[in-house]
Enzyme design. Structure first.
Site, PDB file in Angstrom:
ATOM      1  CE  LYS A 115      10.396  -1.700   9.533  1.00 14.30           C
ATOM      2  NZ  LYS A 115      11.261  -0.509  10.604  1.00 14.30           N
ATOM      3  CG  MET A 145     -13.149   6.028  -1.198  1.00 12.60           C
ATOM      4  SD  MET A 145     -14.218   5.974  -0.951  1.00 12.60           S
ATOM      5  CE  MET A 145     -14.717   6.787   0.833  1.00 12.60           C
ATOM      6  CE1 TYR A 180     -16.614  14.846  -3.720  1.00  9.44           C
ATOM      7  CE2 TYR A 180     -14.183  13.406  -4.249  1.00  9.44           C
ATOM      8  CZ  TYR A 180     -16.433  13.122  -4.616  1.00  9.44           C
ATOM      9  OH  TYR A 180     -16.829  12.665  -4.434  1.00  9.44           O
ATOM     10  NE  ARG A 183      12.461   4.053  17.187  1.00 11.08           N
ATOM     11  CZ  ARG A 183      12.605   3.689  15.627  1.00 11.08           C
ATOM     12  NH1 ARG A 183      11.677   4.435  14.728  1.00 11.08           N
ATOM     13  NH2 ARG A 183      13.034   2.160  15.358  1.00 11.08           N
TER      14      ARG A 183
HETATM   15  C1  LIG Z   1      12.320  -0.965   9.833  1.00 12.03           C
HETATM   16  C2  LIG Z   1      13.809  -0.926  10.657  1.00 12.03           C
HETATM   17  C3  LIG Z   1      15.360  -1.500  10.159  1.00 12.03           C
HETATM   18  C4  LIG Z   1      14.979  -1.013   8.293  1.00 12.03           C
HETATM   19  O1  LIG Z   1      15.157   0.059   7.926  1.00 12.03           O
HETATM   20  P1  LIG Z   1      15.489   0.767   6.424  1.00 12.03           P
HETATM   21  O2  LIG Z   1      15.250   2.561   6.685  1.00 12.03           O
HETATM   22  O3  LIG Z   1      13.889   0.707   5.929  1.00 12.03           O
HETATM   23  O4  LIG Z   1      16.295  -0.242   6.043  1.00 12.03           O
HETATM   24  C5  LIG Z   1      16.136  -1.787  10.125  1.00 12.03           C
HETATM   25  N1  LIG Z   1      16.173  -1.740  11.698  1.00 12.03           N
HETATM   26  C6  LIG Z   1      14.757  -1.082  12.865  1.00 12.03           C
HETATM   27  C7  LIG Z   1      14.741  -1.758  14.041  1.00 12.03           C
HETATM   28  C8  LIG Z   1      13.550  -0.864  11.567  1.00 12.03           C
HETATM   29  O5  LIG Z   1      12.672  -0.881  12.630  1.00 12.03           O
END
Ligand SMILES: *Cc1c(COP(=O)(O)O)cnc(C)c1O
Length: 355
Positions: A35, A299, A251, A129
């Protein structure tokens, strides 16, 4: 010469890190989590390098579609499930597995014109969650089976503290009682649980950050876990300034030199994904030598202390993170985690693939 900033992506390191997953969880199948554009490394690039993985985990249907269009035939899991019932026909057609975390999704599947759906039923074991509360799991599974649309139903949960000393014991116990007497494979472990808790490996694991070579733990380095950094963000010095005692840099004049010193200006800024909230003292490598960031990140540029690298000059190599400087260290100095820095790499940064 063009702007010297580049993100080098080591495909060998990706493959090596998958072998660490295999070594840790030899009896489990692994969804490589790609992802967020493969945690900033390029989703299709990572999928191609990790084609030996048992499957890929993504967020959205459009990512799953891209993978199928690119010819990947492995199992794909949509980690947040579907967002609306009208995605179901496409999900079934592409053969994508979906997380189901709420009753409306069970009803949507049971009234959709689909068959052969692969469900990962998400159980809320304490993260609060997504997911069904433990006492609703058996009913949700029964409803899905009666609906007749399923190929299979895998039972899944996600850990909130696998990366710290609180561990997973509470959530593991919740999961065991929620799934007691319910048929189906199990899928629980993220990277931290893969590395520390064999009792959570089960049928499927979901490695993310460890594939990219960063440690999920504050108290253990990636090197100690035999993980290799995949992304090295590299640039060069494009100017050098001689600053007298009492003069400021950048800055807001937040850094003021205590004595005369040389300052290097690096072609990399917050619009490239370098964190603007990294302050004076954040580690940087110049010609392989550790030094520190000075003042505010601009930037497109940032300033570094050349006191420990007197021979450095315009054209000297700078590593912002990666080989020789763990991204976790830079993240910690900036008050965040490696995940945020990697996924924030800006689209304008050219990528160089290393075989
Ligand atoms: C992103 C995610 C993972 C991977 O987690 P890591 O800590 O990067 O290994 C596993 N399970 C779910 C549901 C996730 O959203």
């Amino acid at each position: 010469m063009s702007r010297p900033l580049v993100a080098e992506i080591s495909l060998a390191a990706l493959r090596h890190n998958l072998s660490v997953v295999r070594r840790c969880a030899p009896a489990s199948r692994a969804f490589a989590v790609i992802k967020a554009n493969g945690y900033g490394h390029g989703m299709l690039r990572v999928a191609a390098a990790l084609k030996e993985a048992d499957g890929f985990a993504v967020l959205s249907l459009s990512e799953a579609q891209q993978l199928r269009e690119a010819g990947f035939e492995q199992p794909i899991l949509m980690l947040e499930g579907f967002f609306s019932a009208d995605e179901l026909p496409q999900i079934a057609k592409l053969g994508v597995a979906v997380v189901v975390h709420a009753p409306w999704q069970v009803a949507a599947i049971n009234s959709a014109p689909v068959t052969g759906v692969n469900v990962f039923l998400k159980i809320n074991t304490g993260m609060n969650r997504l997911g069904f509360p433990p006492h609703e799991v058996a009913d949700a599974c029964r409803a899905l089976r009666l609906g007749g649309r399923l190929d299979r139903c895998v039972l899944m949960t996600h850990f909130a503290t696998a990366d710290d000393e609180r561990g997973i014991a509470d959530q593991l116990a919740q999961f065991a009682s929620a799934t007691d007497g319910v048929r189906g494979e199990h899928c629980m472990a993220n990277s931290a649980a893969i590395l520390r808790y064999p009792q959570a490996h089960a049928d499927w694991v979901r490695p993310g950050i460890m594939l990219y070579g960063a440690s999920p733990f504050a108290d253990q380095t990636a090197a100690a876990l035999d993980l290799r950094p995949v992304m090295t963000l590299k640039s060069k010095l494009i100017a050098v300034q001689s600053v007298s005692a009492g003069e400021a840099v950048g800055y807001g004049r937040t850094f003021v030199a205590e004595q005369a010193m040389t300052v290097g200006i690096v072609a990399c800024g917050y619009a490239d994904g370098y964190p603007r909230h990294a302050g004076t003292g954040t580690p940087v490598l110049v010609e392989g030598q550790r030094t520190r960031l000075l003042g505010r990140v601009s930037m497109d540029m940032l300033a570094v202390d050349l006191t420990p690298v007197p021979l450095a000059g315009v054209g000297s190599t700078v590593v912002l993170w990666g080989e020789g400087l763990p991204v976790e260290e830079v993240a910690a100095a900036a008050g965040t985690i490696s995940y945020e820095l990697l996924t924030a790499l800006a689209a304008r940064v050219p990528v160089r693939e290393l075989p």
